[in-house]
Design a protein around this motif. Structure first.
Motif: not given
Length: 247
Positions: A8-9, A11, A23, A26-27, A32-33, A35
């Protein structure tokens, strides 16, 4: 990438187009993103979700990325951070934040994904031992194995380093000149309850104390002299899966 798709990120960037672009990509790569468009919002997201990693713009209105990371580190000490900046030089404040990675804008998303994957399964290593020769020898050996190694010879120095690097895997000698290893272990766990600590000792009489350390959630223990290959294997396993082997 499939085994890392659970990462999980968070950003963080105050430029909406940049945020949406990162986003989306990366998805598509399986992360998992979530913001945030400000440092303040990032801190709140981290408080709610404790992400595995953070991509953080440095210069933003309000609190900047460095200050936001400092606050997040207290909430989510196991999260790694990758700073992003459009400027050619990094501020002294960012340089002082320990083992962080910095990417220059515009971003190469292939590089970003590679760095995320690397950061997710690698941590700094902090060796705490009052024997300078052992400390230097083990540091050199682990550095040759590709680890980012830091050293401390006493409790105060160890805790000062750990506070800036709370993701560190700590190799802790259980008989220091100035402190009990159990005391150091307790202080480390107070700062990061999920800290990875591997106990070490060259004294057989320390075995009961090391067993007590295991009850305080140390990951493993080694008696000196130990098999360096086994130590490295244990460290890499701990970094990839922090759950203790006997759990």
């Amino acid at each position: 990438m499939s085994e890392l798709s659970h990462i999980s990120l968070l950003v963080v960037d105050d430029e909406p187009d940049m945020l949406r672009g990162i986003q989306r990509i990366l998805k598509l790569r399986g992360f998992e993103v979530v913001t945030a468009n400000s440092g303040e919002e990032a801190v709140e997201h981290a408080r709610l979700s404790a992400p595995h990693g953070i991509l953080m713009d440095i210069r933003m209105p309000g609190i900047d990325g460095v200050e936001a990371y400092r606050r997040i580190r207290e909430i989510a000490p196991n999260a790694f951070v990758i700073f992003m900046t459009a400027f050619s030089t990094l501020s002294e404040e960012a340089q002082d934040e320990g083992p962080v990675t910095v990417l220059s804008k515009p971003l190469d998303l292939d590089d970003v994904c590679s760095l995320i994957e690397h950061a997710a399964v690698n941590r700094p290593v902090l060796i705490v031992d009052d024997d300078p020769d052992f400390l230097q020898s083990l540091s050199r050996t682990l550095h040759a194995h590709g680890f980012d190694v830091h050293r401390a010879r006493d409790m105060d120095n160890a805790l000062a380093i750990f506070e800036k690097r709370p993701r560190s895997l700590v190799l802790l000698d259980m008989k220091l000149d100035d402190a009990s290893g159990l005391d150091v272990l307790r202080e480390i766990k107070q700062r990061n309850p999920q800290a990875l600590v591997v106990q070490m000792s060259g004294f057989p009489e320390m075995e009961p104390e090391m067993k007590q350390g295991l009850t305080l959630s140390s990951y493993a223990h080694f008696m000196k002299p130990f098999d360096i290959d086994l130590l490295v294997t244990t460290m890499r396993r701990a970094m990839r899966d922090p759950k203790k082997p006997d759990q």
